[in-house]
Write an enzyme that holds these catalytic residues in place. Structure first.
Site, PDB file in Angstrom:
ATOM      1  N   LYS A  42       0.346  -1.456  -0.083  1.00 19.28           N
ATOM      2  CA  LYS A  42      -0.154   0.422   0.567  1.00 19.28           C
ATOM      3  C   LYS A  42       0.753   1.227   0.237  1.00 19.28           C
ATOM      4  O   LYS A  42       0.380   2.394  -0.278  1.00 19.28           O
ATOM      5  CB  LYS A  42      -0.835  -0.271   1.651  1.00 19.28           C
ATOM      6  N   GLY A  43       2.421   1.737   0.266  1.00 14.73           N
ATOM      7  CA  GLY A  43       3.079   2.276   0.631  1.00 14.73           C
ATOM      8  C   GLY A  43       3.055   3.592  -0.293  1.00 14.73           C
ATOM      9  O   GLY A  43       3.334   4.477  -0.290  1.00 14.73           O
ATOM     10  N   GLU A  98       8.281   2.381  -5.827  1.00 12.87           N
ATOM     11  CA  GLU A  98       8.366   2.033  -4.604  1.00 12.87           C
ATOM     12  C   GLU A  98       8.032   3.418  -3.597  1.00 12.87           C
ATOM     13  O   GLU A  98       8.763   4.183  -3.394  1.00 12.87           O
ATOM     14  CB  GLU A  98       9.305   1.074  -4.283  1.00 12.87           C
ATOM     15  N   ASP A  99       7.127   3.171  -2.753  1.00  9.50           N
ATOM     16  CA  ASP A  99       7.915   4.488  -1.774  1.00  9.50           C
ATOM     17  C   ASP A  99       8.667   3.568  -1.056  1.00  9.50           C
ATOM     18  O   ASP A  99       9.869   5.118  -0.453  1.00  9.50           O
ATOM     19  CB  ASP A  99       6.430   3.635  -0.069  1.00  9.50           C
ATOM     20  N   ASP A 102      14.498  -0.924   2.012  1.00  8.26           N
ATOM     21  CA  ASP A 102      14.981  -0.997   3.179  1.00  8.26           C
ATOM     22  C   ASP A 102      15.467  -2.620   2.546  1.00  8.26           C
ATOM     23  O   ASP A 102      16.803  -1.772   2.371  1.00  8.26           O
ATOM     24  CB  ASP A 102      14.420  -1.644   4.470  1.00  8.26           C
ATOM     25  N   LYS A 130      16.671   3.347   1.911  1.00  9.01           N
ATOM     26  CA  LYS A 130      17.215   3.748   2.805  1.00  9.01           C
ATOM     27  C   LYS A 130      17.965   2.607   2.929  1.00  9.01           C
ATOM     28  O   LYS A 130      17.974   1.365   2.859  1.00  9.01           O
ATOM     29  CB  LYS A 130      16.508   3.349   4.128  1.00  9.01           C
ATOM     30  N   PHE A 151      13.337   4.457  11.125  1.00  4.24           N
ATOM     31  CA  PHE A 151      11.559   3.826  10.258  1.00  4.24           C
ATOM     32  C   PHE A 151      10.992   5.692  10.328  1.00  4.24           C
ATOM     33  O   PHE A 151      10.830   6.143  10.858  1.00  4.24           O
ATOM     34  CB  PHE A 151      11.145   3.370  12.125  1.00  4.24           C
ATOM     35  N   ASP A 158       3.751   3.870   6.661  1.00  4.79           N
ATOM     36  CA  ASP A 158       3.112   3.208   7.609  1.00  4.79           C
ATOM     37  C   ASP A 158       3.991   2.943   9.073  1.00  4.79           C
ATOM     38  O   ASP A 158       4.508   2.185   8.725  1.00  4.79           O
ATOM     39  CB  ASP A 158       1.816   2.369   7.645  1.00  4.79           C
ATOM     40  N   ARG A 164      -0.201   6.242   7.500  1.00  8.08           N
ATOM     41  CA  ARG A 164      -0.214   6.978   6.672  1.00  8.08           C
ATOM     42  C   ARG A 164      -0.689   8.697   5.713  1.00  8.08           C
ATOM     43  O   ARG A 164      -0.540   8.297   4.480  1.00  8.08           O
ATOM     44  CB  ARG A 164      -1.050   5.121   5.594  1.00  8.08           C
TER      45      ARG A 164
HETATM   46  P1  IMP Z   1      11.759  -4.640   2.365  1.00  5.29           P
HETATM   47  O1  IMP Z   1      11.541  -5.677   1.965  1.00  5.29           O
HETATM   48  O2  IMP Z   1      13.442  -4.299   3.863  1.00  5.29           O
HETATM   49  O3  IMP Z   1      12.975  -3.586   1.578  1.00  5.29           O
HETATM   50  O4  IMP Z   1      10.641  -3.171   2.986  1.00  5.29           O
HETATM   51  C1  IMP Z   1       9.854  -3.191   1.918  1.00  5.29           C
HETATM   52  C2  IMP Z   1       9.059  -2.540   2.501  1.00  5.29           C
HETATM   53  O5  IMP Z   1       9.211  -2.118   4.225  1.00  5.29           O
HETATM   54  C3  IMP Z   1       8.269  -0.907   2.408  1.00  5.29           C
HETATM   55  O6  IMP Z   1       7.864  -1.208   0.913  1.00  5.29           O
HETATM   56  C4  IMP Z   1       7.929  -0.750   2.683  1.00  5.29           C
HETATM   57  O7  IMP Z   1       6.335  -0.988   2.338  1.00  5.29           O
HETATM   58  C5  IMP Z   1       8.015  -0.995   3.900  1.00  5.29           C
HETATM   59  N1  IMP Z   1       9.090  -0.699   4.609  1.00  5.29           N
HETATM   60  C6  IMP Z   1      10.422  -0.115   4.711  1.00  5.29           C
HETATM   61  N2  IMP Z   1      11.069   0.509   5.963  1.00  5.29           N
HETATM   62  C7  IMP Z   1      10.381   1.228   6.008  1.00  5.29           C
HETATM   63  C8  IMP Z   1       9.951   2.274   6.979  1.00  5.29           C
HETATM   64  O8  IMP Z   1      10.767   3.642   7.792  1.00  5.29           O
HETATM   65  N3  IMP Z   1       8.620   2.837   7.637  1.00  5.29           N
HETATM   66  C9  IMP Z   1       7.840   2.330   6.486  1.00  5.29           C
HETATM   67  N4  IMP Z   1       7.861   1.287   6.031  1.00  5.29           N
HETATM   68  C10 IMP Z   1       8.753   0.922   5.853  1.00  5.29           C
HETATM   69 MG    MG Z   2       5.590  -0.667   0.643  1.00  2.00          MG
END
Ligand code: IMP
Ligand code: MG
Length: 175
Positions: A42-43, A98-99, A102, A130, A151, A158, A164
């Site tokens: 959703k982000g 993508e939002d 991480d 990030k 975070f 969220d 959000r």
């Molecule tokens: P990844 O797979 O670890 O790269 O995480 C990706 C997803 O985790 C993102 O699309 C976000 O939805 C969520 N996410 C990662 N970091 C944050 C944050 O700082 N705040 C909110 N959501 C996050």
């Molecule tokens: Mg996301």
């Protein structure tokens, strides 16, 4: 839920400027082409809504919903797709929106999934990169804001499905 505070990090004005800059670069790169923009729910919903209104190429919009099991602030590494694409990306230029990236596991999983569908090209636009916890190798074509850690919530992001709707981005500080 733990006690926490929200500290302002990126203002609405900065977000507008950031989206403008991204759109300028995307418009330049896709001039004369048409594209499929895929938002990861959703982000990305607010960022995507602002971004697509500034894009010049002819575009088709689609969404996928990806989720990873795990606690509220870190991915488990297991990705599920609970809503798949509805348009065909075969032979098309695809821009994934993508939002925040991480660990990179969610995005990497989706990019691998996309490759099987044989698009003409795939690029990624992420509002926030990030970097500190990155666990997979990824190249992000368009990045709005680069950070090491933290975070974040707001502007679509969220914490446990909250915040959000905030118009700016805040860092969550746990007490
Ligand atoms: P990844 O797979 O670890 O790269 O995480 C990706 C997803 O985790 C993102 O699309 C976000 O939805 C969520 N996410 C990662 N970091 C944050 C944050 O700082 N705040 C909110 N959501 C996050
Ligand atoms: Mg996301």
């Amino acid at each position: 839920m733990e006690n926490y505070r929200l500290v302002p990090l990126i203002s609405s004005e900065e977000l507008v400027k950031c989206v403008d800059d991204l759109a300028l670069r995307i418009n330049r790169d896709y001039e004369g082409k048409s594209l499929i923009v895929v938002g990861i729910l959703k982000g990305s919903f607010i960022f995507l809504a602002d971004l697509v209104r500034k894009l010049a190429p002819a575009l088709t919009l689609d969404f996928v919903r990806l989720a990873s099991y795990g606690d509220q602030s870190e991915t488990s590494g297991i990705v599920r797709m609970t809503k798949d694409l509805e348009v065909s990306v075969h032979g098309r230029h695809v821009l994934v929106v993508e939002d925040i990236v991480d660990t990179g596991i969610t995005l990497k999983w989706f990019l691998d999934h996309l490759q099987h569908l044989e698009p003409e090209s795939v690029k990624v636009c992420a509002l926030i990169d990030k970097s500190e916890r990155r666990r997979v190798n990824l190249s992000l074509d368009y990045v709005g804001i680069s950070l090491e850690k933290g975070f974040l919530v707001g502007y679509g992001l969220d914490y446990s499905e909250r915040h959000r709707n905030l118009p700016a981005i805040y860092e969550v500080l746990f007490d």
